[in-house]
Motif scaffolding. Structure first.
Motif, PDB file in Angstrom:
ATOM      1  N   GLU A 182      -7.868   4.432  -0.884  1.00  0.00           N
ATOM      2  CA  GLU A 182      -7.419   4.769  -2.086  1.00  0.00           C
ATOM      3  C   GLU A 182      -8.130   5.829  -2.946  1.00  0.00           C
ATOM      4  O   GLU A 182      -7.992   6.724  -3.375  1.00  0.00           O
ATOM      5  N   TYR A 235      -0.210   3.985   1.193  1.00  0.00           N
ATOM      6  CA  TYR A 235      -0.825   4.461   2.291  1.00  0.00           C
ATOM      7  C   TYR A 235       0.043   4.028   3.756  1.00  0.00           C
ATOM      8  O   TYR A 235       0.382   3.000   3.627  1.00  0.00           O
ATOM      9  N   SER A 279      -6.506  12.451   7.777  1.00  0.00           N
ATOM     10  CA  SER A 279      -7.650  12.341   6.743  1.00  0.00           C
ATOM     11  C   SER A 279      -8.753  13.047   7.370  1.00  0.00           C
ATOM     12  O   SER A 279      -9.181  13.178   8.602  1.00  0.00           O
ATOM     13  N   SER A 330       0.892  -1.138  -0.076  1.00  0.00           N
ATOM     14  CA  SER A 330       0.076   0.127   0.104  1.00  0.00           C
ATOM     15  C   SER A 330       1.054   1.213  -0.073  1.00  0.00           C
ATOM     16  O   SER A 330       1.977   1.351   0.565  1.00  0.00           O
ATOM     17  N   ASN A 355     -10.194   8.194   0.578  1.00  0.00           N
ATOM     18  CA  ASN A 355      -9.252   8.850   1.729  1.00  0.00           C
ATOM     19  C   ASN A 355     -10.081   8.507   2.845  1.00  0.00           C
ATOM     20  O   ASN A 355     -10.033   9.190   3.878  1.00  0.00           O
ATOM     21  N   GLY A 398      -4.049   3.999   6.189  1.00  0.00           N
ATOM     22  CA  GLY A 398      -4.336   5.278   5.881  1.00  0.00           C
ATOM     23  C   GLY A 398      -3.982   6.097   7.472  1.00  0.00           C
ATOM     24  O   GLY A 398      -3.554   5.518   8.377  1.00  0.00           O
ATOM     25  N   ASP A 399      -4.334   7.382   7.218  1.00  0.00           N
ATOM     26  CA  ASP A 399      -3.512   8.016   8.266  1.00  0.00           C
ATOM     27  C   ASP A 399      -4.760   8.561   9.256  1.00  0.00           C
ATOM     28  O   ASP A 399      -5.770   9.327   8.851  1.00  0.00           O
TER      29      ASP A 399
END
Length: 309
Positions: A62, A4, A35, A2, A65, A30-31
């Motif tokens: 992706e 991310y 986000s 990923s 978000n 992810g963050d």
């Protein structure tokens, strides 16, 4: 790999009456901090199928978000296994799994930011009962391929079995009669049902194969709560009905299932009838795993629902 940020970890979990230290393995893709969207916690099915078969949900990171929290529920995958609790219906309860989920939410400090929950199959039953308790921080709910009533799930399964070829029905009925579900004939007949009503992607995606591998490795929770298979329900959930509790759900809810889903409309409909703010979508070309079978539409629909305020 990923693109991310991905973080894996374990959080200690004081599982009631477990008699030992336990922990829950999780992965965040992810963050969580940067986000603009609420993170999504993914609740896998089984119980005991593990997080891997929900891997397609990474599309939501992706494309929309939306950070995602995957985790292995207690009793499977990389979390603590408790094989000695086989048959202990007082241990394997909704309360156990809800306590574990709350523990993870608090560990990740998601209460103040807010979060959403998506549950698939057993995970959707768990998500529904979790949301019915109105936990602080929960913003939206997705219930995917999940029965609101196990007696209705069994009834729907009987109707689906009746549509199978006569020779396959005969083998399945013989397994029911004898209690022997391990013969090559029974396994072949079960596979015919699974290909029609569980996942129509051929060959099965590797992450979906991993779910079956997880259940084979440790079927303690599954055997106790569900029974020996998707077709034969003998566990502690057999009389469960969540439709009354579902009336307490106070967040916007998206309800999903497939036209050929083993979780038939018969047992999905009570969610729709009970939850006050709900939208129901049926995937016309899917069975139980629309997140693989109609992946693009699934992610568009779920992504749009989770990011609309």
């Amino acid at each position: 790999m990923s693109a991310y940020p991905t973080v894996e970890g374990e959080v200690p979990f004081a599982a009631p009456n477990s008699g030992r230290p336990c922990s829950t393995w999780y992965k965040v893709v992810g963050d969580l901090d940067k986000s603009p969207n609420y993170p999504l916690i993914a609740l896998h099915g089984g119980p005991g199928a593990g997080h891997e078969y929900l891997a397609s949900l990474i599309d939501l990171v992706e494309q929309h978000n939306i950070p995602i929290v995957f985790y292995d529920q207690i009793g499977c995958g990389r979390s603590t296994h408790l094989r000695d609790k086989l048959g202990d219906a007082t241990f394997w309860t909704f309360d156990l799994f809800i306590a574990e989920l709350n523990n993870l939410v608090d560990h990740l400090q998601l209460r103040s930011k807010g979060f959403c929950v998506l549950g698939q199959s057993w995970g959707g039953m768990l998500a529904g009962m979790y949301a019915a308790r109105r936990p602080e921080g929960l913003k939206k709910l997705v219930i995917a391929g999940s029965p609101a009533s196990f007696p209705l799930f069994v009834e729907g399964g009987k109707q689906q079995r009746a549509s199978l070829p006569a020779d396959i029905q005969k083998v399945l009925e013989e397994g029911d009669r004898t209690g022997n579900f391990e013969t090559p004939e029974y396994k072949r007949a079960s596979t015919s049902f699974y290909k029609k009503h569980v996942c129509r992607v051929d060959p099965l995606p590797e992450p979906v194969q991993q779910a079956f591998a997880n259940l084979k490795d440790d079927s303690t929770a599954y055997n106790t709560m569900q029974g020996p298979s998707e077709i034969v329900v003998t566990g502690s959930l057999k009389d469960w009905d969540g439709s009354e509790q579902a009336k307490n759900i106070n967040v916007n809810t998206l309800l999903l299932n497939g036209r050929y889903d083993e979780v038939s409309e018969l047992c999905v409909e009570p969610w729709f009838r009970s939850i006050p703010r709900i939208k129901w979508v049926v995937f016309e070309n899917s069975s139980h795993m629309a997140h693989w079978e109609e992946r693009e539409r699934y992610m568009q629909l779920v992504g749009r629902f989770l990011t609309s305020y």
